[in-house]
Design an enzyme around this catalytic site. Structure first.
Site, PDB file in Angstrom:
ATOM      1  N   ALA A 280     -11.684   3.489   4.137  1.00 10.32           N
ATOM      2  CA  ALA A 280     -10.776   2.522   3.502  1.00 10.32           C
ATOM      3  C   ALA A 280      -9.905   3.183   2.427  1.00 10.32           C
ATOM      4  CB  ALA A 280     -11.576   1.383   2.889  1.00 10.32           C
ATOM      5  N   HIS A 281      -8.978   2.400   1.874  1.00 12.96           N
ATOM      6  CA  HIS A 281      -8.027   2.944   0.896  1.00 12.96           C
ATOM      7  C   HIS A 281      -8.734   3.498  -0.336  1.00 12.96           C
ATOM      8  CE1 HIS A 281      -7.296  -1.536  -0.441  1.00 12.96           C
ATOM      9  NE2 HIS A 281      -8.562  -1.247  -0.380  1.00 12.96           N
ATOM     10  N   ASN A 282      -8.231   4.665  -0.764  1.00 11.39           N
ATOM     11  CA  ASN A 282      -8.676   5.322  -1.994  1.00 11.39           C
ATOM     12  C   ASN A 282     -10.106   5.853  -1.956  1.00 11.39           C
ATOM     13  OD1 ASN A 282      -6.558   3.036  -2.896  1.00 11.39           O
ATOM     14  ND2 ASN A 282      -6.360   4.875  -4.153  1.00 11.39           N
TER      15      ASN A 282
ATOM     16  N   GLN B 178       0.867  -1.168   0.000  1.00 13.73           N
ATOM     17  CA  GLN B 178       0.000   0.000   0.000  1.00 13.73           C
ATOM     18  C   GLN B 178       0.910   1.228   0.000  1.00 13.73           C
ATOM     19  OE1 GLN B 178      -3.731  -0.475   0.251  1.00 13.73           O
ATOM     20  NE2 GLN B 178      -2.849  -2.395  -0.521  1.00 13.73           N
TER      21      GLN B 178
ATOM     22  N   ARG C 257      -4.298   4.635   4.118  1.00 12.17           N
ATOM     23  CA  ARG C 257      -3.607   5.255   3.000  1.00 12.17           C
ATOM     24  C   ARG C 257      -4.168   4.673   1.708  1.00 12.17           C
ATOM     25  NH1 ARG C 257       1.661   4.522   4.602  1.00 12.17           N
ATOM     26  NH2 ARG C 257       2.226   5.809   2.823  1.00 12.17           N
TER      27      ARG C 257
END
Lengths: 355, 355, 355
Positions: B250-252, B209, B229
């Site tokens: 969560a990511h993105n 990540q 991240r």
């Protein structure tokens, strides 16, 4: 259960007779058998007493390595022929007593670790333990015999009662009031700001959160749970309340004495929960509600209305459990209903043709 | 509300007239009355102004110990005969203003605590406060007048804007970008790894990540919340967003400016939430979705499809709130439907016999 | 993606041919193109290779700033005419490989920070990194090459395997057993007490929690998650398990090898989850259940019964996914059913009149 830990290896063991003397009930078989620990029936070692109280685990009794059992009278029949045991009516209460004797809790020595940062006007009671890197801000009071675990941070003018156990990494903001014999697990946050804003000039303006969090005596709060301070006035967690991990108590909630709440559940702002209530896991309770004494909320429910005292609710939105069950049953019978209507349509078509 | 805290005991008080001058509205009764604090109508002390804006609390007005009130025009009629008060149209905005004056936030003095660990190339702005045991890794930048609470850890090359407040025990991983005037409560984790794996050779292989977390200006994040991240590219929490406790981003995820999300809710990977949206408590939003601007998601919902701008959804799976209400109503009428079908069957049986 | 971080700026880049040699697949266009990083197609810079594997992102390919792509064969047709790329069958596995090469993880230097508090009998393996303000209590063992992040606290006699990465602010209670190659993110709590009480003499009496938490090799646990110790016996998180953020594993849960669980989900006491299962986000699983191998639980479900191996469940209470879908469809058809019944009533009324 056989590692090197001082906590796990008890100094001395007990005979079955001694266990019986501690917990009541009766001995069957060899009262002189000596045990050094307690373990579940599917994991017990030869020098341990195997605990059996649930039918689900009865199948392990036959192959159990332990030579004796602590067993409820209901489960007695599942023990191997002629097994030695202590038979009790209230197995979990008995278990608690034996555990306290055979697996005594480790209490760190009293004293203040040299790395602790102690503010001005801090008052420490007799025999407190202040761990490494603890920060006690100005005006903090800690009662006698309390243990403050490593890295915990207590904000200005907060009070911790006597006999408390704060595990490592607890944070208590300023001006909190925590009663006696309270247990806070790692990552618990007491008195963080509540979620309060007003939309002014195109942005959310924070409403200063100036109330307190009051945690009454005998409360236990699980790991990484959060208790917000009141916006105005107090958030109160009542005496003897037990909260599980990852639980959220919002600003100005009054959570009644002796109530319990399981993991991942939350109570929204200003809601009152009565005494001796039970809130299951992964429950959400909306804000500004009155939940009565002795209410039970089933796992996964979403409570959006007041609940009268003594009622059990379930579902989303939550309703009285019986109603919810009936509703589910009716929905389950929909295929049958569709068939009946189809048959009616055929029959009526036939009749229409006939007439 | 009467303890020794500097925060709770304001230096000077205000007269009702002075309150009126601050918040607008009008005075009724004795404008010269002097108050030193604000409190809810059911908890106010004689030297405080009692706040009343919700009908639910009107019943406490009669027995209130305070001598005067801050009240919305709707609630005015619930005050005791001849009570002194300041009457306003927007009570919560007014409350915020009075609180900022009577309960000013404690700001710790500027300076770096001797126990703080400061890496190479760290840049600190004017008037920053770096608390005990803070760790600022190499290349960290902290803007002017920011407060970094005790034990907080900021990873390599992360940037914290000016005027930020990080409460104790915040962790920010490396390379994060945090804007100005951001508030992070205790236990917030910024830029932890997202949940990304591929199943290769019989095991879950971690996908590194390497993206960032970008927290824009004016954001507030509650206690023990987690912002991952990006896996590739950035996770973005937009300007002026407010997140409650125990929230998961969560990511993105791109979480739109001025949106709010209540406690115990989570947004799954790569979902976009529009601006000025409202996500209630204990909500789950699935991954890869587009949630429009101004969307409202009711408490406890599970969102599994895109939601167009301006729509309010509820239920699990979430659907437009009106539809969900109609569905619930229909299910509620099932018993009635069953009766009607039973009557039809009798009648048709009768007719069949007759014909 | 262009900041000063050593982690984000790779020492050297790769040509497309070199990428192909690493991940397999084939090159189209200029194999000599040189890239220094990977980025999603909607965020890639000219010196990066743009990743495209989901149709949802195909619309960004045309305007992408990158000069080349890492693409799945299905997405190839969405690339601009004559674009250079590496085409692969398993894009995420390929992505992982390229990321490990172009964005290598930062590994802190081995050594024990002078501020770390090391208890008696602590054993540290070769090349470990012990960060600032870490506390390792008496009898702790840490395996070779493990990294213990700042402020982490490891309790008495706990064992950490080799090659582990504990991020800052992890707390592990005493007597835990953590295997090799385990990753624990910030705020993870391992082996906090489970939620166990008996009601005696009008209060909830704590049942001492004396079991262990066993985290097997290759596990990754997200930020602010909590794993309780066993009450008696062990809580076990199996080899290769991946848990997301804010997850709760209660006492005596056995969570099967290679299973995954997404954020904000919890497993209640003594439930067994099989191997290679998948639990979605915001799920609750009740206590004392048996969940088989290869089970899939949809986002937001509440599991209240055993689930046989290989079954996918959804809803609240959870049932086999197909049944749940059918149920939802039937409820959706209720308006139609109501119309049919109304028509039948008219027709029967007509017939009754006629006969």
């Amino acid at each position: 259960m056989n590692d090197a830990s001082g906590e796990r290896k008890p100094p001395v063991g007990l005979t079955l007779r001694a266990v019986r003397d501690l917990v009541g009930g009766r001995v069957e078989g060899e009262g002189s058998l000596h045990v050094v620990g307690v373990a579940p029936v599917d994991e017990a070692a030869p020098d341990e007493i195997a605990f059996l109280a649930l039918k689900r685990y009865a199948r392990y009794a036959g192959s159990c390595k332990a030579r004796c059992f602590l067993v409820s009278s209901e489960m007695l029949k599942h023990l191997p022929e002629g097994a030695s045991c202590v038979v009790v009516e209230a197995p979990y209460a008995a278990l608690g007593i034996v555990l306290e004797r055979l697996h005594p809790q480790h209490v760190p020595p009293s004293g203040v670790h040299p790395t602790a940062v102690i503010g001005q006007g801090v008052e420490l009671g007799e025999g407190v333990h202040i761990g490494p890197y603890v920060v006690l801000d100005d005006g903090v009071r800690v009662g006698a015999a309390s243990v403050i675990g490593a890295h915990s941070v207590i904000g200005r003018n907060s009070t911790i009662g006597g006999g408390c156990r704060l595990h490592p990494h607890v944070v208590v903001y300023h001006d909190s009031v925590i009663g006696a014999e309270v247990i806070l697990h790692s990552g618990t946050r007491v008195e963080s700001d509540g979620f309060g804003y007003t939309f002014v000039d195109g942005a959310h303006r924070k409403i200063p959160q100036v109330g307190r969090a009051v945690i009454e005596g005998g409360v236990e709060i699980g790991a990484n749970s959060t208790i917000d301070r009141g916006s105005l006035g107090d958030t109160v967690v009542g005496a003897g309340v037990k909260l599980d991990n990852l639980v959220h108590i919002a600003h100005n909630v009054k959570f009644g004495a002796l109530s319990l709440m399981a993991a991942l559940s939350g109570i929204a702002g200003s809601t009152r929960v009565g005494k001796k209530s039970w809130v299951g896991g992964r429950v959400g309770v909306s804000n500004q509600l009155d939940i009565g004494d002795g209410v039970r909320v089933a796992i996964g429910s979403v409570v959006m209305r007041d609940v009268p005292a003594g009622v059990t609710v379930s579902g989303s939105p939550a309703r009285p459990h019986r109603e919810e069950m009936r509703k589910q049953a009716r929905v389950g019978r929909l295929p049958l209903l569709l068939d009946r209507v189809a048959r009616l349509e055929d029959e009526v078509r036939r009749l229409s043709g006939a007439s």
